[in-house]
Enzyme design. Structure first.
Site, short mmCIF file in Angstrom:
data_model
loop_
_atom_site.label_atom_id
_atom_site.label_comp_id
_atom_site.label_asym_id
_atom_site.label_seq_id
_atom_site.Cartn_x
_atom_site.Cartn_y
_atom_site.Cartn_z
N GLY A 1 -5.88 -4.16 7.17
CA GLY A 1 -6.88 -3.10 7.16
C GLY A 1 -7.97 -3.23 8.19
CB THR B 1 -0.87 -0.05 1.26
OG1 THR B 1 -1.79 -1.10 1.10
CG2 THR B 1 -1.62 1.25 1.52
CG ASP C 1 -6.57 0.29 6.38
OD1 ASP C 1 -6.50 -0.54 5.44
OD2 ASP C 1 -5.56 0.78 6.93
N1 ASP Z 1 -4.19 -1.63 4.62
C1 ASP Z 1 -4.34 -2.29 3.34
C2 ASP Z 1 -5.66 -3.01 3.34
O1 ASP Z 1 -5.98 -3.67 4.30
C3 ASP Z 1 -3.25 -3.27 3.02
C4 ASP Z 1 -1.82 -2.78 3.20
O2 ASP Z 1 -1.58 -1.77 3.81
O3 ASP Z 1 -0.91 -3.46 2.70
O4 ASP Z 1 -6.34 -2.97 2.35
#
Ligand code: ASP
Length: 317
Positions: free
Chosen positions: A238, A185, A216
């Site tokens: 998330g 991300t 998230d």
């Molecule tokens: N937070 C992101 C999600 O859950 C994934 C990540 O940060 O790698 O979609």
């Protein structure tokens, strides 16, 4: 503003997870560092010229989305159907306005679609096909599925599916996630020369997630938050950040409890548990915090004093 006071500050991240140096290898490590530095510098140059924090976080997250190294835009991970579905959000601390998109499949830069939702509608969050249609109608660049879906993501997804796992892009249990060279991300937080704050986050989400799952990164107050006190962008599992309303919780600790950015981000992250992820945050003084509780987090920052850092592991490494 006296000379001792900050002019502008910017931090970006390319995701947190179980990032092992020996598995990434020197070449890929250098590629990540070069990419983070280049994008940080381009955002810092915009801020130096007087661009708003909002425009800068949109721009640098868009650049990170265009890189195959990261799990956002091009290079996003695949859901359990083997498809790309992306989430993004953006928030302007100066106005309290925000926009986001969830589970989009065709807009080239989800962060631009989030900005268009913020600027062009009365809503905060649009999802799925309707959000892609909105982005197309707003004149944003669109792409075919093959543009987003890169080969190493297919390999990573097959392994996760065989093991029946929903996982972070970098998962300790899956060396393939690392050897395949995927980043995670992406996000940015900025303080501009006028002291305005903004944050943006974008992701392909978790590998092998259910179709329609929104994490998230699309949720204002969970993965992204900006107000007059601080701006925050998260990365990690998330659902944990969503349940904690993480980004808003950090801002409240700073604004209401009077905690420093370091103390607030560290305490909020501690509550989520080890191995959950990390965040980047900037406050109104241009002070930056970038804690994580995974083995690594791709990140780069230029603080209010002009100090620049590009790191992956703990400390300055
Ligand atoms: N937070 C992101 C999600 O859950 C994934 C990540 O940060 O790698 O979609």
């Amino acid at each position: 503003m006296s000379e001792a006071e900050p002019q502008f500050a910017l931090a970006i991240h390319g995701g947190a997870g179980a990032i092992a140096r020996e598995q990434i290898g020197d070449k890929l490590e250098q590629a990540y560092r070069d990419c983070l530095r280049r994008i940080l510098d381009s955002g810092a140059a915009m801020l130096a010229e007087g661009a708003t924090a909002l425009d800068v976080v949109e721009r640098v997250v868009g650049l990170l989305e265009d890189e195959q190294l990261f799990n956002a835009g091009r290079g996003s991970v695949l859901n359990s159907d083997g498809e790309v579905e992306m989430d993004a959000s953006i928030m302007d601390g100066a106005t309290g306005c925000a926009g986001s998109v969830g589970a989009v499949r065709a807009v080239r830069n989800p962060v631009r679609a989030a900005r268009a939702v913020m600027d062009g509608t009365q809503h905060v969050l649009l999802i799925g096909e309707a959000a892609d249609t909105f982005a197309r109608d707003a004149g944003l660049a669109m792409q075919q599925p093959d543009y987003f879906r890169v080969e190493r993501r297919v390999t990573q997804w097959r392994k996760a599916r065989e093991a029946g796992r929903v996982q972070l892009d970098h998962a300790a249990t899956d060396p393939a996630a690392n050897t395949s060279g995927g980043g995670s991300t992406v996000g940015a937080v900025a303080r501009d020369r006028e002291g305005r704050l903004a944050a943006a986050t974008s992701t392909g989400g978790m590998t092998n997630k259910l179709p329609g799952r929104v994490g998230d990164s699309a949720i204002i107050g969970a993965g992204t938050w900006a107000d007059g006190t601080c701006a925050i962008s998260t990365t990690g599992i998330g659902e944990r950040f969503q349940r904690a309303a993480f980004a808003r919780h950090v801002a409240d600790r700073v604004a209401l409890a009077g905690e420093s950015l370091e103390a607030a981000t560290a305490a909020a992250l501690h509550q989520l548990g080890e191995g959950t992820g990390g965040c980047i945050a900037v406050d109104a003084r241009g002070h930056i915090a970038m804690p994580f509780n995974t083995s690594g987090m791709y990140r780069a920052a230029r603080d209010g004093k002009g100090e620049r850092a590009v790191s992956i592991w703990s400390g300055t490494r």
